[in-house]
Write a protein that holds these residues in place. Structure first.
Motif, PDB file in Angstrom:
ATOM      1  N   GLY A  94      -8.105  -7.154  13.846  1.00  0.00           N
ATOM      2  CA  GLY A  94      -9.523  -7.223  13.526  1.00  0.00           C
ATOM      3  C   GLY A  94     -10.357  -6.040  13.980  1.00  0.00           C
ATOM      4  O   GLY A  94     -11.572  -6.152  14.104  1.00  0.00           O
ATOM      5  N   ASP A  95      -9.736  -4.874  14.169  1.00  0.00           N
ATOM      6  CA  ASP A  95     -10.492  -3.705  14.633  1.00  0.00           C
ATOM      7  C   ASP A  95     -11.015  -2.825  13.508  1.00  0.00           C
ATOM      8  O   ASP A  95     -11.617  -1.786  13.749  1.00  0.00           O
ATOM      9  N   GLY A  96     -10.787  -3.236  12.259  1.00  0.00           N
ATOM     10  CA  GLY A  96     -11.279  -2.463  11.122  1.00  0.00           C
ATOM     11  C   GLY A  96     -10.322  -1.388  10.643  1.00  0.00           C
ATOM     12  O   GLY A  96     -10.590  -0.712   9.658  1.00  0.00           O
ATOM     13  N   VAL A  97      -9.210  -1.214  11.322  1.00  0.00           N
ATOM     14  CA  VAL A  97      -8.206  -0.226  10.922  1.00  0.00           C
ATOM     15  C   VAL A  97      -7.016  -0.985  10.336  1.00  0.00           C
ATOM     16  O   VAL A  97      -6.356  -1.744  11.046  1.00  0.00           O
ATOM     17  N   PRO A  98      -6.731  -0.786   9.054  1.00  0.00           N
ATOM     18  CA  PRO A  98      -5.629  -1.514   8.427  1.00  0.00           C
ATOM     19  C   PRO A  98      -4.280  -0.852   8.666  1.00  0.00           C
ATOM     20  O   PRO A  98      -4.200   0.347   8.946  1.00  0.00           O
ATOM     21  N   CYS A  99      -3.249  -1.617   8.570  1.00  0.00           N
ATOM     22  CA  CYS A  99      -1.868  -1.101   8.511  1.00  0.00           C
ATOM     23  C   CYS A  99      -1.566  -0.080   9.602  1.00  0.00           C
ATOM     24  O   CYS A  99      -1.006   0.991   9.335  1.00  0.00           O
ATOM     25  N   MET A 112       0.837  -1.200   0.000  1.00  0.00           N
ATOM     26  CA  MET A 112       0.000   0.000   0.000  1.00  0.00           C
ATOM     27  C   MET A 112       0.872   1.250   0.000  1.00  0.00           C
ATOM     28  O   MET A 112       2.038   1.208   0.355  1.00  0.00           O
ATOM     29  N   ARG A 113       0.255   2.379  -0.367  1.00  0.00           N
ATOM     30  CA  ARG A 113       0.979   3.650  -0.393  1.00  0.00           C
ATOM     31  C   ARG A 113       0.372   4.687   0.548  1.00  0.00           C
ATOM     32  O   ARG A 113       0.911   5.776   0.701  1.00  0.00           O
ATOM     33  N   SER A 114      -0.786   4.362   1.162  1.00  0.00           N
ATOM     34  CA  SER A 114      -1.426   5.304   2.084  1.00  0.00           C
ATOM     35  C   SER A 114      -2.457   4.580   2.935  1.00  0.00           C
ATOM     36  O   SER A 114      -2.872   3.464   2.620  1.00  0.00           O
ATOM     37  N   CYS A 115      -2.882   5.241   3.998  1.00  0.00           N
ATOM     38  CA  CYS A 115      -3.954   4.710   4.841  1.00  0.00           C
ATOM     39  C   CYS A 115      -5.247   4.646   4.042  1.00  0.00           C
ATOM     40  O   CYS A 115      -6.003   3.674   4.155  1.00  0.00           O
ATOM     41  N   GLU A 116      -5.512   5.653   3.238  1.00  0.00           N
ATOM     42  CA  GLU A 116      -6.726   5.680   2.423  1.00  0.00           C
ATOM     43  C   GLU A 116      -6.779   4.474   1.488  1.00  0.00           C
ATOM     44  O   GLU A 116      -7.811   3.817   1.350  1.00  0.00           O
ATOM     45  N   GLU A 117      -5.665   4.172   0.861  1.00  0.00           N
ATOM     46  CA  GLU A 117      -5.610   3.037  -0.053  1.00  0.00           C
ATOM     47  C   GLU A 117      -5.821   1.725   0.709  1.00  0.00           C
ATOM     48  O   GLU A 117      -6.621   0.877   0.289  1.00  0.00           O
ATOM     49  N   ALA A 118      -5.159   1.553   1.826  1.00  0.00           N
ATOM     50  CA  ALA A 118      -5.306   0.332   2.631  1.00  0.00           C
ATOM     51  C   ALA A 118      -6.746   0.168   3.105  1.00  0.00           C
ATOM     52  O   ALA A 118      -7.302  -0.935   3.088  1.00  0.00           O
ATOM     53  N   THR A 119      -7.368   1.263   3.510  1.00  0.00           N
ATOM     54  CA  THR A 119      -8.757   1.222   3.967  1.00  0.00           C
ATOM     55  C   THR A 119      -9.678   0.797   2.829  1.00  0.00           C
ATOM     56  O   THR A 119     -10.577  -0.020   3.024  1.00  0.00           O
TER      57      THR A 119
END
Length: 67
Positions: free
Chosen positions: A56-61, A34-41
């Motif tokens: 497993g909290d729904g927040v990636p990376c 990934m290149r950003s939090c937005e992309e991972a989300t």
């Protein structure tokens, strides 16, 4: 005068276009790809078999991008 079934107009089906996104599911599954939090989300919400939300909290990376 009753309408004849053969003369009735068929129902019109409205097809909504898919929302556009800067991202597409392309097989990437890990935070290192990934290149950003937005992309991972986007990927964890829309793409199968991602491995970016270890707790497993729904927040990636969280260590790399979304911490």
């Amino acid at each position: 005068m009753a309408a004849n079934a053969s003369s009735a107009r068929p129902a019109t089906r409205v097809v909504k276009p898919a929302p556009t996104s800067a991202y597409t599911c392309d097989g990437r599954t890990h935070c290192s790809q990934m290149r950003s939090c937005e992309e991972a989300t986007y990927f964890i919400q829309h793409c199968p078999n991602t491995k970016m939300d270890g707790n497993g909290d729904g927040v990636p990376c969280e260590r790399q991008w979304c911490g």
